[in-house]
Design an enzyme around this catalytic site. Sequence first.
Site, short mmCIF file in Angstrom:
data_model
loop_
_atom_site.label_atom_id
_atom_site.label_comp_id
_atom_site.label_asym_id
_atom_site.label_seq_id
_atom_site.Cartn_x
_atom_site.Cartn_y
_atom_site.Cartn_z
CE1 TYR A 179 -13.45 4.69 -34.98
CE2 TYR A 179 -14.65 5.27 -36.47
CZ TYR A 179 -13.85 5.85 -35.25
OH TYR A 179 -14.05 7.51 -35.40
N PRO A 210 -20.29 14.49 -28.75
CG PRO A 210 -21.99 13.59 -31.18
CD PRO A 210 -21.49 13.22 -30.40
N GLY A 218 -22.86 14.04 -25.61
CA GLY A 218 -21.93 13.91 -23.86
C GLY A 218 -22.16 12.02 -23.79
N GLY A 219 -21.61 12.09 -21.94
CA GLY A 219 -22.37 10.44 -22.05
C GLY A 219 -21.62 9.35 -22.03
#
Length: 293
Positions: free
Chosen positions: A53, A209, A211-212
């Site tokens: 990250y 959590p 979506g998308g």
Amino acid sequence: MNHTAPLAGRDVFRVGYGAAQLPRLHDRRDDAIALLRRAVELGVDHIDTAEFYGFGFANDVIREALRPDDDVLVVTKVGADPDPGGRLPLRPAQRPEQLRASVDDNLRSLGVDQLAVVNLRRLDTGPGLRPQGDQVVDLDDQLAVMTALRDAGKIGAIGLSSVTLDGLKQAAPAGIACVQNAYSLVSRDDEDTLQFCVAGGIAWVPFFPLGGAFPAVPKVTDEPAVHVVAEKLAVTPSQIGLAWLLHHAPNVLLIPGTADPAHLEANVAASTIALETTALDAVESRSNQVTLG
């Protein structure tokens, strides 16, 4: 609805923090530290991170921001390495020697002697990377390394990410603390895996959590029923999506990521939203679902 759930032998607040977006504050390090301090003030006591990250930035900030008396459980992951010049900013690192090296990298960047939980990112399911060539590694070979690292005290507990139900069943005898798979109100194809985790006392920690995150994957916040319920309860559609997850199963832990303090506070506040049966039925029956495999 309980506000805590077990993770690696301790009860944690069910809304944690995912550090994937923390590198957005790369040029505002003080703000990044302040964001983590605010998360702790709000009761967050588990943070999800990885060495890749921000190419080490997230771990570095976590190391600086957290204090021993915060008693925050930090969960990291292995199975991918940073790839600054690649099409994606990371590449698979599935081979046993790469897993071992990634554990050492996380120990060093977080400045700890033991990683409380390490998720093995398997890449078997969900959106994103797929292993090819020498990156296609047998799960048993990977578990042998992970359990050896646990026996050596470098890892406290082992988790799995992007794993199939068959893979989870294969790994379960090794002792699995949590599973991170893509899962949301609009992408529930891993329901059988979730229910296996419920039965086995394994924490379910969904990524994406809402979506998308990939093209053609719907967003929870695009669902009309979600907006209707949100308006009735005077909260945001995103909060409804997070609250639905918390209501859906008792072992769900959330790790929503953000670089914005207001969004952080809204995410934590989702734990206080009570969804009655009629609201749950409304968002579940009217929301589209897709398969992410």
